[in-house]
Design a protein around this motif. Sequence first.
Motif, short mmCIF file in Angstrom:
data_model
loop_
_atom_site.label_atom_id
_atom_site.label_comp_id
_atom_site.label_asym_id
_atom_site.label_seq_id
_atom_site.Cartn_x
_atom_site.Cartn_y
_atom_site.Cartn_z
N UNK A 42 30.94 3.62 34.98
CA UNK A 42 32.35 3.21 35.11
C UNK A 42 32.98 3.66 36.43
N UNK A 43 32.75 4.92 36.82
CA UNK A 43 33.40 5.43 38.05
C UNK A 43 32.96 4.62 39.27
N UNK A 62 34.52 1.04 39.03
CA UNK A 62 35.95 0.96 39.35
C UNK A 62 36.17 1.17 40.86
N UNK A 63 35.40 2.06 41.44
CA UNK A 63 35.54 2.28 42.87
C UNK A 63 35.10 1.03 43.65
N UNK A 116 37.88 -1.44 43.51
CA UNK A 116 39.00 -1.09 44.41
C UNK A 116 38.67 -1.47 45.85
N UNK A 124 39.75 0.22 29.54
CA UNK A 124 38.87 1.38 29.72
C UNK A 124 37.90 1.49 28.54
N UNK A 177 36.45 8.90 43.87
CA UNK A 177 35.62 8.91 42.67
C UNK A 177 35.62 10.26 41.95
N UNK A 197 39.89 10.19 33.50
CA UNK A 197 38.52 9.71 33.24
C UNK A 197 38.53 8.25 32.79
N UNK A 204 40.49 6.05 33.59
CA UNK A 204 40.80 5.15 34.71
C UNK A 204 39.62 5.04 35.67
N UNK A 205 38.52 5.75 35.39
CA UNK A 205 37.31 5.58 36.18
C UNK A 205 37.10 6.66 37.23
N UNK A 206 37.53 7.87 36.95
CA UNK A 206 37.30 8.97 37.88
C UNK A 206 36.42 10.02 37.21
N UNK A 207 35.64 10.70 38.03
CA UNK A 207 34.93 11.88 37.54
C UNK A 207 35.87 13.06 37.72
#
Lengths: 437, 437
Positions: free
Chosen positions: A30-31, A34-35, A38, A391, B100, B127, B129-132
């Motif tokens: 997912x990370x 999503x990056x 963007x 999500x 990220x 998390x 929203x797609x962040x570590x």
Amino acid sequence: MTEVLRDIPFLATDRVEALLDIERHLIAEQCAIERWFRGQWQRTPPPFYASVDLRNAGFKLAPVDTNLFSAGFNNLNPDFSALYVTAIQHFLNQYHPGLERILLIPENHTRNLFYLENVARLRELLELSGLEVRVGSLTLEDRSVYALPSGNRLILESLRREGGRIAIAGFDAQLILLNNDLSGGVPEILADLEQPILPPLAAGWRSRRKSQHFTHYRSAAQELAGVIGIDPWLIDPIFRRCQGIDFMRSEGRECLVANVDAVLEITRERYAHYGIRQRPFVIVKADAGTYGMGIMTAYSGEEFLDLNRKERSRMAKSKEGLPVSDVFIQEGVYTFEQTAREAVAEPVVYMIGQQVLGGFYRVHTERGRDENLNAPGAHFEPMAFGQTCVAPCRQSPPDAPVNRYYAYGVIARLALVAAAREMADWRVQDVVRESAL
Amino acid sequence: MTEVLRDIPFLATDRVEALLDIERHLIAEQCAIERWFRGQWQRTPPPFYASVDLRNAGFKLAPVDTNLFSAGFNNLNPDFSALYVTAIQHFLNQYHPGLERILLIPENHTRNLFYLENVARLRELLELSGLEVRVGSLTLEDRSVYALPSGNRLILESLRREGGRIAIAGFDAQLILLNNDLSGGVPEILADLEQPILPPLAAGWRSRRKSQHFTHYRSAAQELAGVIGIDPWLIDPIFRRCQGIDFMRSEGRECLVANVDAVLEITRERYAHYGIRQRPFVIVKADAGTYGMGIMTAYSGEEFLDLNRKERSRMAKSKEGLPVSDVFIQEGVYTFEQTAREAVAEPVVYMIGQQVLGGFYRVHTERGRDENLNAPGAHFEPMAFGQTCVAPCRQSPPDAPVNRYYAYGVIARLALVAAAREMADWRVQDVVRESAL
């Protein structure tokens, strides 16, 4: 009232491992996903709105059509209205901060109450986001007021061209939002306007090509598949194109036969690779336009050697009598989703700007798993998703509704990246055309 | 479980006409208001997050405190999680597309389970929203795992400085998100980092000044009041400031007396103008920091001539023993909202980026309408709003929950504009400091 599906249709197939695998990859990555998205929106801004028809075969999840003049906003779950409104606000914030007055131009078929409900809902969402909105018809000569079954009221007004601007009496719109796919071509009243138009006129179905969209989709799918480490075929339908076809005169049949067989051959090879025992098929449709007309399912190239008169005339014309000469041949993707009542279902996912909103299932009680379901009528039923696609939930199994919807949102946004690249092509073409003047 | 208030506390006052009037103006002028805000965010980007304490007196609706290190995310209505997640995604999309990996640094009081629930919720939203995300403590020497009452688990890890970067073993964060208001000053480990820090260190309560915030708020309120045609006083609390106060030595009392009386005098004049019969009061607090400590209600300047020892020592220090020397004197705004059980309530509104999310009521069963309610303890209860603050409903009366919440969202965003301008000041100060080197 919008009917909301609290549950998710089940996959009526035993070949779900590969899809679970796709879903597992999408959740795990997912990370990075999503990056990646963007970065895409930085390079190529998304269209104002889009909806994507998906097909879920269990072993494959892919878009089959991307609509830049989305109807059906009335079919989305009303519980998430705040999400839709903030999506519009973010789009305005990023691309049109000074905007206050917008003119919405719908399709001309003003007797379709389902469609008018969509227009009323769209107008409502635009108003809730803080815009002044008027709805102007390309065909009406007078103001018409519609009382809709939902209890909503819709006013359609007649348009006037005033120099380089289009106006409704007493209302000078700063931007034109089209909900009319221009299948009949660009009407004179919209040509060479000073006011910006969303989506651009080039997005109209008279000029837009499915093959151009899916060429971009193929590149985007390869890039994303590289990011998450999967076979791009699992999310990308193979396609070919034939130009200069005349179904009535049976011109160009050789191209159809050869390319249908080519698509089937590659599909067969992939099916064998994954141990899929279903029979490969193709969908043949007009490269421009269509509206559930002029769409055919085929299992071999041969079928195009002896189309009967009725089949040929059905294929020869698409919406608003647009003659078909360019043909798009797309790998058929089975839809193995079905509701508890065993009706075949396909998800349609909606986006505003880069934000995925949610969607609904197109449920058809009289069509097969290898057929186009975008055929409104008595057996067509929209069922809103019970959740958004925003999500995933790592604590739930990969096929839990929240995770399957997230997967739908990723694939739909991948089609949105393709649409954004199409729009960038059109801008380049405009620049080339202008500098050629 | 977050307790959700499906209804809205009622206004226990007969002076609601003026507020209905504010709400009516805000609803009628929504398009102009939203456009004005969009213009603001173009000029001065919003902070990552903020929460605003509002007071609703019926005749006046105003912010009394704007927090840039918002806690209490766990008190927001969980039904609207998708809205919170997309707000984070939009912020990333606009300001940090390549991000990220993020390091969240919470407050040091790791035994407050309510606070840790907030940290866990914030981490979860980031998390989703797609962040570590990793959570690093400024004080812990070892990794600690907390099992929270909600069932959530929170892991706090120890931080290490590695050259110009701050790290958790095996995790190189690209950005630091502070949920620690730096009341004790900027710890060495955070000084001169390569990694960007949100909010900037200047936002810490050791350096940030309420008077600077409310100076910007006053300008912003005047601008918006001009756009919608209302008296700015209806949304803006008057204030004054005294510097060099020493409560223990009774130094600077003359300044306090004079300015408390000045604020009361203007308030009295406005009350008379609007026929308000309540008694004007002021809130006196530290210009920097506070956390429910060092806050006093006063009805005349005279009260500061004879503070007893206990009152003086209570005022002399704020959170983490920060000594108070600059004092902020703010017009008191009654809160006439009360729950069905007659407890006094004040709304707290949350924002991420420019998007208003919703909020909750701080309900206090043992405090008065003229007292600060931000005093956690046995009698403090958060009650989540049953709806978001995103858009009004023109078909409902101005005081319907949806419309009152919209009004709260507008006033809270006005405080956010003020915070954005504060941040711009800090950037200019940084530039000046750097060019002075």
